[in-house]
Scaffold this motif. Sequence first.
Motif, PDB file in Angstrom:
ATOM      1  N   MET A  13       0.978  -1.299   0.114  1.00  9.14           N
ATOM      2  CA  MET A  13       0.021  -0.123  -0.172  1.00  9.14           C
ATOM      3  C   MET A  13       0.753   1.205  -0.018  1.00  9.14           C
ATOM      4  SD  MET A  13      -1.404   2.531   1.856  1.00  9.14           S
ATOM      5  CE  MET A  13      -0.689   2.150   3.289  1.00  9.14           C
ATOM      6  N   GLN A  14       0.720   2.129  -1.185  1.00  6.23           N
ATOM      7  CA  GLN A  14       1.671   3.339  -1.138  1.00  6.23           C
ATOM      8  C   GLN A  14       0.719   4.261  -1.276  1.00  6.23           C
ATOM      9  OE1 GLN A  14       4.289   0.876  -3.886  1.00  6.23           O
ATOM     10  NE2 GLN A  14       5.338   2.819  -3.340  1.00  6.23           N
ATOM     11  N   LEU A  15       1.224   5.745  -1.186  1.00  6.66           N
ATOM     12  CA  LEU A  15       0.499   6.875  -1.745  1.00  6.66           C
ATOM     13  C   LEU A  15       0.459   7.042  -3.276  1.00  6.66           C
ATOM     14  CD1 LEU A  15      -0.664   9.668  -0.937  1.00  6.66           C
ATOM     15  CD2 LEU A  15       1.821  10.654  -1.466  1.00  6.66           C
ATOM     16  N   LEU A  16      -0.622   7.317  -3.821  1.00  2.77           N
ATOM     17  CA  LEU A  16      -1.057   7.481  -5.431  1.00  2.77           C
ATOM     18  C   LEU A  16      -0.972   8.706  -5.787  1.00  2.77           C
ATOM     19  CD1 LEU A  16      -1.458   5.464  -7.809  1.00  2.77           C
ATOM     20  CD2 LEU A  16      -4.057   5.846  -7.329  1.00  2.77           C
ATOM     21  N   GLU A  17      -0.166   9.311  -6.480  1.00  2.00           N
ATOM     22  CA  GLU A  17       0.106  10.698  -6.894  1.00  2.00           C
ATOM     23  C   GLU A  17      -1.007  10.870  -8.003  1.00  2.00           C
ATOM     24  OE1 GLU A  17       3.918  12.023  -7.539  1.00  2.00           O
ATOM     25  OE2 GLU A  17       4.668  10.698  -5.924  1.00  2.00           O
ATOM     26  N   ALA A  64      -6.664  10.600   7.583  1.00  2.00           N
ATOM     27  CA  ALA A  64      -6.824   9.233   7.842  1.00  2.00           C
ATOM     28  C   ALA A  64      -5.267   8.817   7.579  1.00  2.00           C
ATOM     29  CB  ALA A  64      -7.667   8.449   6.857  1.00  2.00           C
ATOM     30  N   ALA A  65      -4.961   7.830   8.658  1.00  2.00           N
ATOM     31  CA  ALA A  65      -3.459   7.382   8.685  1.00  2.00           C
ATOM     32  C   ALA A  65      -3.605   5.772   8.430  1.00  2.00           C
ATOM     33  CB  ALA A  65      -2.718   7.789   9.746  1.00  2.00           C
ATOM     34  N   ILE A  66      -2.302   5.331   7.874  1.00  2.00           N
ATOM     35  CA  ILE A  66      -2.247   4.093   8.024  1.00  2.00           C
ATOM     36  C   ILE A  66      -0.510   3.851   8.092  1.00  2.00           C
ATOM     37  CG2 ILE A  66      -2.376   3.846   5.487  1.00  2.00           C
ATOM     38  CD1 ILE A  66      -3.051   0.897   5.897  1.00  2.00           C
ATOM     39  N   GLY A  67      -0.150   3.280   9.229  1.00  2.00           N
ATOM     40  CA  GLY A  67       1.229   3.357   9.468  1.00  2.00           C
ATOM     41  C   GLY A  67       1.749   4.724   9.316  1.00  2.00           C
ATOM     42  N   ASP A  68       2.981   4.853   8.709  1.00  4.58           N
ATOM     43  CA  ASP A  68       3.525   6.146   8.335  1.00  4.58           C
ATOM     44  C   ASP A  68       2.927   7.025   7.242  1.00  4.58           C
ATOM     45  OD1 ASP A  68       5.630   5.365  10.358  1.00  4.58           O
ATOM     46  OD2 ASP A  68       6.621   4.778   8.800  1.00  4.58           O
ATOM     47  N   LEU A  69       1.834   6.627   6.511  1.00  3.16           N
ATOM     48  CA  LEU A  69       0.922   7.236   5.684  1.00  3.16           C
ATOM     49  C   LEU A  69      -0.045   7.808   6.239  1.00  3.16           C
ATOM     50  CD1 LEU A  69       0.935   7.948   2.638  1.00  3.16           C
ATOM     51  CD2 LEU A  69      -0.472   5.834   2.373  1.00  3.16           C
ATOM     52  N   GLU A  70      -0.111   9.227   6.017  1.00  4.80           N
ATOM     53  CA  GLU A  70      -1.463  10.059   6.383  1.00  4.80           C
ATOM     54  C   GLU A  70      -2.098  10.492   5.078  1.00  4.80           C
ATOM     55  OE1 GLU A  70      -2.569  12.758   9.989  1.00  4.80           O
ATOM     56  OE2 GLU A  70      -1.433  13.705   8.778  1.00  4.80           O
TER      57      GLU A  70
END
Length: 392
Positions: free
Chosen positions: A1-5, A353-359
């Motif tokens: 799971m990653q940030l999608l730009e 909303a956050a999941i682990g280090d990703l907000e």
Amino acid sequence: MQLLEGTLRTYPWGSRTLLAELRGLPAPSPTPEAELWFGAHPAAPSMLGGHPLDDIIAADPEAALGARVAGEYGNQLPFLVKLLAAGEPLSIQAHPSREQAQEGFSRENSQNIALDDSRRNYKDPNHKPELIVALTPFRALAGFRPTERTQQLFATLGGLDRYSSMLVTDRPEEGLRAVFTTLISLPTTLRMSVLNDVKAGAETTTNSGAEPWIVDVAQTFLQLTDRYPGDVGALAALMLNLVTLEPGEALYLDAGQPHAYLSGLGVEVMANSDNVLRGGLTSKHVDVPELARVLNFAALERPHAKSTKNGGAEHFELPIEDFRVSRHTLANGDTLQVDTDGPAIVLCTAGRAAIGDLELQPAQAAWIPAAEPSVAFTSTGDTPAELFLVSA
């Protein structure tokens, strides 16, 4: 799971404030900002860790999409998610069915019409059903209005008597087809005469005691003729439902249903296609015969999408398999659990909303491949988070 730009699209009809303000950027923006795309469409794929999402999917379709989705959709992500910000009206348009798209795509290929040719109608062999969920008050033209109400409108505005008589109530689809195709095919001299007659009637109607919905249509017609002088699309617009969505309300538009978004900000989810047949309110290519061929002339009495709510979750009821959409409102500390055997995109439109280090912040999205185990997003802000979950 990653940030999608997301990939920004700067079409002339875009807003200089809506997307900028949602992203917390200075407004007005230097150029109109129309859409922010989250997906793998080759025209504007989102970036994932510096790489285009379509390349990542192509490198390992089963890990990205799962065996079920990869097999059913030919190793392609079957949906595209957008933030759409209309500062000015979009064109009157419709999208083909899958069968129509496959035939049209093959036909234009055989005619050697390049994919980037402005005359090209079919950019891919896919259909394009779409859902739009309003984030602000959102105005749209959507589907043909029932015949009786259009007859009432024509009688009030005047200048359309010869066409009103073609609206046959016992064969409504035939009547709608006859009037619509006649209006959008009017020769220039007659078109300008009809537009002027209707404009005079609309100006009178806005100051009369007509029913509020008729006054609203008359005012919208005048706005369209001011923005697109002489454009036959303003006449075509008179036959479509004029809808105002409040935030959270939605429209679903299937193959062949004519529509035009007029103003507002919304989340749009569609099948992964860029096939558009236009009928006016645009400087782009208009192909009247092809549009008429794909249109569904059945009246659409209520274009609003149906949904079911359970606590802070709302699931939209859609008659297609390409994508599923739900909207989730999370108070601080509440979670959204995502567990699917296919790909998913989670888009934040309010709060955090956050999941682990990703907000995630508003206008940010996360890509969840099929190979990812179950994940949970937790609302972390002082205000409730609003998340859209789109999956296949």
